[in-house]
Design a protein around this motif. Structure first.
Motif, short mmCIF file in Angstrom:
data_model
loop_
_atom_site.label_atom_id
_atom_site.label_comp_id
_atom_site.label_asym_id
_atom_site.label_seq_id
_atom_site.Cartn_x
_atom_site.Cartn_y
_atom_site.Cartn_z
N SER A 1 34.65 24.67 47.06
CA SER A 1 35.75 24.41 47.26
C SER A 1 36.65 23.45 46.01
CB SER A 1 35.76 23.34 48.48
OG SER A 1 34.82 22.21 48.16
N THR A 2 35.69 23.03 45.47
CA THR A 2 36.27 22.38 44.15
C THR A 2 36.76 23.28 43.24
OG1 THR A 2 34.57 20.58 44.30
CG2 THR A 2 35.38 20.83 42.07
N ILE A 3 36.10 24.71 42.98
CA ILE A 3 36.76 25.68 42.33
C ILE A 3 38.00 26.00 42.75
CG2 ILE A 3 36.39 28.07 41.40
CD1 ILE A 3 33.29 27.23 41.33
N ARG A 4 38.06 26.31 44.07
CA ARG A 4 39.73 26.67 44.55
C ARG A 4 40.65 25.45 44.59
NH1 ARG A 4 40.32 27.85 49.46
NH2 ARG A 4 41.70 29.54 49.20
N THR A 5 40.28 24.13 44.36
CA THR A 5 41.06 23.12 44.46
C THR A 5 41.62 23.19 42.99
OG1 THR A 5 39.92 21.88 46.12
CG2 THR A 5 41.35 20.61 44.43
N VAL B 1 43.21 31.06 32.07
CA VAL B 1 41.91 31.18 32.07
C VAL B 1 41.24 30.00 31.59
CG1 VAL B 1 41.77 33.76 31.40
CG2 VAL B 1 41.73 32.29 29.61
N ALA B 2 41.73 29.18 30.86
CA ALA B 2 41.21 27.92 30.53
C ALA B 2 41.16 26.95 31.73
CB ALA B 2 42.07 27.26 29.49
N LEU B 3 42.09 27.02 32.48
CA LEU B 3 42.17 26.14 33.84
C LEU B 3 41.04 26.63 34.59
CD1 LEU B 3 45.87 25.59 34.34
CD2 LEU B 3 43.97 23.76 33.95
N ASP B 4 40.76 27.90 35.06
CA ASP B 4 40.07 28.54 35.76
C ASP B 4 38.42 28.24 35.30
OD1 ASP B 4 41.83 29.40 37.38
OD2 ASP B 4 41.36 31.54 37.06
N LEU B 5 38.40 28.25 33.96
CA LEU B 5 37.20 27.71 33.25
C LEU B 5 36.86 26.36 33.55
CD1 LEU B 5 34.87 29.28 31.38
CD2 LEU B 5 36.04 27.95 29.42
N ARG B 6 37.78 25.60 33.59
CA ARG B 6 37.59 24.15 33.70
C ARG B 6 37.12 23.97 35.18
NH1 ARG B 6 39.74 19.83 29.85
NH2 ARG B 6 39.61 20.91 27.89
N ALA B 7 37.85 24.87 36.03
CA ALA B 7 37.49 24.92 37.55
C ALA B 7 35.86 25.02 37.75
CB ALA B 7 38.37 25.80 38.40
N GLN B 8 35.34 25.98 36.99
CA GLN B 8 33.91 26.28 36.95
C GLN B 8 33.14 25.09 36.66
OE1 GLN B 8 34.65 30.48 35.29
NE2 GLN B 8 32.78 30.62 36.11
N VAL B 9 33.38 24.43 35.63
CA VAL B 9 32.78 23.20 35.01
C VAL B 9 32.80 22.14 36.24
CG1 VAL B 9 32.58 21.60 33.22
CG2 VAL B 9 33.10 23.92 32.76
N GLY B 10 34.13 21.88 36.61
CA GLY B 10 34.12 21.00 37.78
C GLY B 10 33.41 21.21 38.81
N GLY B 11 33.42 22.36 39.17
CA GLY B 11 32.46 22.70 40.46
C GLY B 11 30.91 22.34 40.08
N LEU B 12 30.51 22.90 39.07
CA LEU B 12 29.22 22.57 38.55
C LEU B 12 28.85 21.02 38.80
CD1 LEU B 12 27.83 25.20 36.03
CD2 LEU B 12 26.90 24.65 38.20
N ASN B 13 29.62 20.05 37.89
CA ASN B 13 29.72 18.77 38.06
C ASN B 13 29.57 18.33 39.56
OD1 ASN B 13 29.51 18.40 35.33
ND2 ASN B 13 31.85 18.11 35.19
#
Length: 265
Positions: free
Chosen positions: A24-28, A177-189
């Protein structure tokens, strides 16, 4: 260790919820319709050896190869991995489905050692190559395909802008792609923070035992379901109209499945 059924169910469902919060963090945070509307990504929690223990409810084919990604990271970096590291991998030879599917994986440390891994994989809109969208049907070799990455995106908790810029420079949609990449990092955090809280609350031994028993129980259930099917052998043939643009050769793909007891061959 002794683990009562109530504790097992409570912690197992907590792991499901924590993993889904990663999703859900990634989708947000993500902005591409591929993720926000198409749900073309997935999330997972893995053992310290890289075995899948908890999967997300999104595109399941993604997590079927993430164990290979993590196991290859473990094999290639070995003792170099440190607390707070995150690795970015999109190489099909290391487990990615194709180069658009970028996996971000990270170890979780407890007591100075790795106790499990968490990760996610997301289909990015365009990661380079000779065709837009990076489905390079005109490529005749792997070097005409999009770049393959094996990079440390986060080094001991510090996000690498240089890696991010490299990824952006190879895309026709760099900001997306940069924003989606940061979404992935945010989800992992988020998932690593929640897992740490769960370990502090329940103890690392309990959490790891629940993960292992969940995997064991899943195997038992699958074997029971397979055992209900009649033993037998099935085969089929399908055809592909060429291996590249302009090819006139027809390829036959022959498949055979055998079932004996609780096993498939």
């Amino acid at each position: 260790m002794k683990l009562d059924p109530i504790t097992f169910e409570v912690v197992k469902h907590r792991l499901w919820q924590i993993n889904d919060e990663q999703g859900s963090t990634i989708r947000t945070i993500a902005t591409s319709p591929i993720v926000v509307e198409g749900n073309d990504f997935n999330v997972g929690i893995f053992t310290k050896e890289g075995e899948l223990a908890v999967t997300g409810p999104y595109v399941l084919s993604h997590v079927t190869t993430m164990d290979a990604v993590i196991q290859n990271v473990i094999k290639l970096v070995g003792e170099e991995v440190q607390d707070g590291d995150m690795y970015m991998v999109n190489d099909p030879y290391l487990g990615a489905l194709h180069q658009n599917d970028v996996a971000i994986v990270s170890p979780l440390y407890w007591g100075g050692e790795i106790v499990l891994w968490a990760g996610n994989v997301l289909h990015h809109t365009d990661v380079g190559g000779i065709d837009e969208g990076s489905f390079c049907v005109n490529a005749t070799n792997v070097h005409q395909e999009p770049p393959r990455y094996f990079l440390k995106l986060v080094d001991r908790g510090k996000f690498s802008r240089e890696v991010e810029r490299t990824f952006m420079l190879n895309s026709r949609y760099p900001d997306l792609v940069a924003l989606d990449l940061r979404a992935q990092v945010g989800g992992l955090n988020v998932v690593k923070r929640r897992l740490t809280e769960l370990i502090e609350e329940r103890g690392v031994d309990v959490v790891l035992e629940v993960m292992q028993r969940s995997m064991d129980y899943a195997e038992v259930q699958l074997r029971e379901r397979i055992s209900e099917l009649p033993d037998g052998s099935w085969s089929t043939e399908v055809y592909m109209d060429g291996d590249r643009v302009g090819s006139k050769r027809i390829y036959k793909v022959a498949l055979k499945l055998e079932k004996r007891g609780s096993e498939l061959f």
